[in-house]
Write a protein that holds these residues in place. Structure first.
Motif, short mmCIF file in Angstrom:
data_model
loop_
_atom_site.label_atom_id
_atom_site.label_comp_id
_atom_site.label_asym_id
_atom_site.label_seq_id
_atom_site.Cartn_x
_atom_site.Cartn_y
_atom_site.Cartn_z
N ILE A 234 18.44 -30.50 -30.30
CA ILE A 234 18.75 -31.37 -29.15
C ILE A 234 17.58 -31.32 -28.19
CG2 ILE A 234 20.33 -31.75 -27.22
CD1 ILE A 234 22.53 -30.45 -28.94
N VAL A 235 17.01 -32.48 -27.91
CA VAL A 235 15.84 -32.53 -27.03
C VAL A 235 16.24 -33.21 -25.73
CG1 VAL A 235 13.48 -33.39 -26.75
CG2 VAL A 235 14.29 -32.61 -29.00
N THR A 236 15.96 -32.53 -24.63
CA THR A 236 16.29 -33.09 -23.31
C THR A 236 15.02 -33.37 -22.55
OG1 THR A 236 16.21 -31.01 -22.10
CG2 THR A 236 18.28 -31.51 -23.25
N ASP A 237 15.15 -34.11 -21.46
CA ASP A 237 13.96 -34.48 -20.68
C ASP A 237 13.23 -33.26 -20.13
OD1 ASP A 237 14.82 -37.72 -19.30
OD2 ASP A 237 13.89 -37.02 -21.17
N GLY A 238 13.85 -32.46 -19.34
CA GLY A 238 13.15 -31.36 -18.64
C GLY A 238 14.01 -30.10 -18.59
N ILE A 239 13.53 -29.08 -17.89
CA ILE A 239 14.20 -27.78 -17.85
C ILE A 239 15.55 -27.87 -17.13
CG2 ILE A 239 12.91 -27.08 -15.78
CD1 ILE A 239 13.86 -24.58 -18.53
N GLU A 240 15.68 -28.77 -16.12
CA GLU A 240 16.97 -28.88 -15.42
C GLU A 240 18.04 -29.38 -16.39
OE1 GLU A 240 13.86 -28.56 -12.81
OE2 GLU A 240 14.25 -30.34 -14.06
N ARG A 241 17.68 -30.42 -17.12
CA ARG A 241 18.65 -30.97 -18.08
C ARG A 241 18.94 -29.96 -19.19
NH1 ARG A 241 20.56 -36.06 -20.00
NH2 ARG A 241 22.41 -35.42 -21.14
N LEU A 242 17.92 -29.20 -19.56
CA LEU A 242 18.08 -28.16 -20.59
C LEU A 242 19.08 -27.12 -20.10
CD1 LEU A 242 16.40 -27.31 -23.32
CD2 LEU A 242 15.47 -25.55 -21.84
N ALA A 243 18.95 -26.73 -18.82
CA ALA A 243 19.86 -25.73 -18.24
C ALA A 243 21.30 -26.26 -18.23
CB ALA A 243 19.40 -25.40 -16.82
N MET A 244 21.44 -27.55 -17.91
CA MET A 244 22.79 -28.13 -17.86
C MET A 244 23.41 -28.21 -19.26
SD MET A 244 23.87 -31.59 -15.86
CE MET A 244 22.20 -31.77 -15.30
N GLU A 245 22.61 -28.61 -20.23
CA GLU A 245 23.12 -28.66 -21.62
C GLU A 245 23.53 -27.27 -22.06
OE1 GLU A 245 22.94 -32.70 -22.35
OE2 GLU A 245 23.61 -31.15 -23.78
N GLY A 246 22.73 -26.27 -21.69
CA GLY A 246 23.05 -24.89 -22.05
C GLY A 246 24.33 -24.42 -21.38
N ALA A 247 24.48 -24.72 -20.09
CA ALA A 247 25.68 -24.29 -19.37
C ALA A 247 26.92 -25.01 -19.89
CB ALA A 247 25.49 -24.57 -17.87
N GLN B 299 25.70 -17.34 -41.87
CA GLN B 299 26.44 -17.97 -42.98
C GLN B 299 27.61 -18.80 -42.45
OE1 GLN B 299 25.16 -17.89 -46.02
NE2 GLN B 299 23.56 -16.85 -44.82
N HIS B 300 28.27 -18.29 -41.42
CA HIS B 300 29.47 -18.98 -40.92
C HIS B 300 29.27 -19.42 -39.47
CE1 HIS B 300 31.08 -17.30 -44.54
NE2 HIS B 300 30.76 -16.09 -44.13
N GLY B 301 28.04 -19.81 -39.15
CA GLY B 301 27.80 -20.17 -37.76
C GLY B 301 26.88 -21.37 -37.62
N ASP B 302 26.77 -21.83 -36.40
CA ASP B 302 25.90 -22.98 -36.09
C ASP B 302 24.65 -22.50 -35.37
OD1 ASP B 302 28.89 -24.75 -35.16
OD2 ASP B 302 27.78 -24.78 -37.07
N ILE B 303 23.57 -23.24 -35.57
CA ILE B 303 22.32 -22.98 -34.85
C ILE B 303 22.00 -24.24 -34.04
CG2 ILE B 303 19.88 -22.40 -35.04
CD1 ILE B 303 20.46 -21.46 -37.93
N ILE B 304 21.81 -24.06 -32.76
CA ILE B 304 21.46 -25.21 -31.90
C ILE B 304 20.12 -24.93 -31.24
CG2 ILE B 304 22.15 -26.58 -29.90
CD1 ILE B 304 25.07 -25.73 -30.61
N TRP B 305 19.17 -25.83 -31.49
CA TRP B 305 17.87 -25.73 -30.82
C TRP B 305 17.93 -26.66 -29.62
CZ3 TRP B 305 13.84 -22.54 -32.12
CH2 TRP B 305 13.98 -21.84 -33.33
N LEU B 306 17.97 -26.06 -28.42
CA LEU B 306 17.97 -26.86 -27.18
C LEU B 306 16.54 -26.81 -26.65
CD1 LEU B 306 21.04 -26.10 -24.85
CD2 LEU B 306 20.20 -28.30 -25.69
N LEU B 307 15.86 -27.94 -26.76
CA LEU B 307 14.44 -27.99 -26.43
C LEU B 307 14.20 -29.00 -25.31
CD1 LEU B 307 13.17 -28.51 -30.12
CD2 LEU B 307 13.51 -26.31 -28.97
N ASP B 308 13.23 -28.73 -24.45
CA ASP B 308 12.84 -29.82 -23.56
C ASP B 308 11.74 -30.61 -24.26
OD1 ASP B 308 10.82 -28.03 -21.05
OD2 ASP B 308 10.47 -28.42 -23.17
N ALA B 309 11.46 -31.80 -23.72
CA ALA B 309 10.55 -32.73 -24.41
C ALA B 309 9.18 -32.09 -24.65
CB ALA B 309 10.41 -34.00 -23.58
N ALA B 310 8.71 -31.27 -23.72
CA ALA B 310 7.38 -30.63 -23.86
C ALA B 310 7.37 -29.67 -25.05
CB ALA B 310 7.03 -29.90 -22.57
N ALA B 311 8.42 -28.90 -25.23
CA ALA B 311 8.48 -27.94 -26.35
C ALA B 311 8.65 -28.67 -27.67
CB ALA B 311 9.64 -26.97 -26.14
N ALA B 312 9.20 -29.89 -27.62
CA ALA B 312 9.46 -30.66 -28.85
C ALA B 312 8.37 -31.66 -29.16
CB ALA B 312 10.80 -31.40 -28.70
#
Ligand code: 6PG
Length: 257
Positions: free
Chosen positions: A10-23, A230-243
């Motif tokens: 999941i790629v978000t615009d910036g760190i603020e949006r990244l923090a909100m997606e994480g929360a 094996q029984h879990g999900d992996i979510i990459w929460l990235l901001d646009a710069a990291a992606a």
């Protein structure tokens, strides 16, 4: 290479949006876990990237939306420095959100820097075993683990080429390394690989090269690439710069404007 089937990017615009997606993810997972088992067991990371999310967790809607009284907070890793030290992951978490929330003291499980590292690692493993012994199978299955990534490809305090990456039985081990270069404790691959949900929070263009390696180059064999629950999900929460160096046609690539 394509990322594992159970991963989403999941790629978000910036760190603020990244923090909100994480929360949002933190709160959603907490509510679902408490509904399923009565408890929410989460491990958080240190470093700078998760701090905006931590600060958000002390504000509404997360302050009232997260069932904090049923939440047990552990740490993925810790720099063995005094809690008052700016490099203390627990100290930062206290300052960023824990001091502003009402969480039963027995639900907060910091890694201690009071004993020599091997003994401190033993203590924390016992604490984890005590906590998970309340579940029928006593399996160390975290509902959520929040991770970061270093430019060298380390995660938690598992550094590429370090013996901590070869640990196969212990749940917690002591290492020396990283920035700051200090004694540390870290959860190990065996316990990270049992998580129900892992989320990587990664921000900034200085991480773009390692993010591309981690998600497109299997030969890199970096620690995050050896974490495939094996029984879990992996979510990459990235901001646009990291992606920014990621091929747009990567499977399960979601851009959130
Ligand atoms: C630590 C962390 C570590 C961190 C990465 C990324 O205690 O050092 O847990 O694994 O997540 O080093 O750090 P930044 O978010 O500061 O880039």
């Amino acid at each position: 290479m394509t990322p594992p089937q159970n991963s989403r990017i999941i790629v978000t615009d910036g760190i603020e949006r990244l923090a909100m997606e994480g929360a949002d993810l933190f709160q959603r997972t907490a509510v679902a876990s408490v509904a399923r088992t009565g408890l929410f067991t989460v491990a958080v990371s240190g470093g700078s990237t998760p701090r905006p999310m931590h600060r958000l967790l002390a504000e509404d809607p997360y302050r009232t939306g997260v069932p904090w009284q049923f939440t047990h907070l552990f740490w993925v890793d810790e720099r063995l420095v005094p809690v008052t030290d700016p490099d203390s992951n627990f100290g930062s978490a206290e300052r960023d959100f824990l001091n502003q929330l009402t969480i039963p003291a027995g639900n907060i499980h910091p890694m201690s820097s009071r004993k020599p590292p091997p003994a401190a690692a033993d203590d924390y493993e016992h604490e984890l075993r005590r906590h998970f012994s309340r579940f029928s199978n006593a399996e160390p299955v975290f509902d959520l683990i929040v991770l970061g990534v270093g430019t060298d490809g380390h995660t938690a305090s598992i550094f590429p080429g370090d013996r901590s990456a070869e640990e196969t039985t212990r749940w917690v081990t002591a290492v020396r390394g990283g920035t700051p270069y200090v004694e540390r404790l870290t959860l190990t691959l065996p316990i990270l690989n049992r998580a129900r949900c892992l989320v990587y929070l990664v921000s900034g263009s200085e991480k773009a090269v390692v993010v591309r390696s981690l998600l497109t180059d299997a030969s890199a064999q970096l620690p995050p690439q050896r974490i495939v629950p094996q029984h879990g999900d992996i979510i990459w929460l990235l901001d646009a710069a990291a992606a920014e160096l990621l091929p747009q046609d990567l499977p399960r690539f979601i851009r959130k404007e």
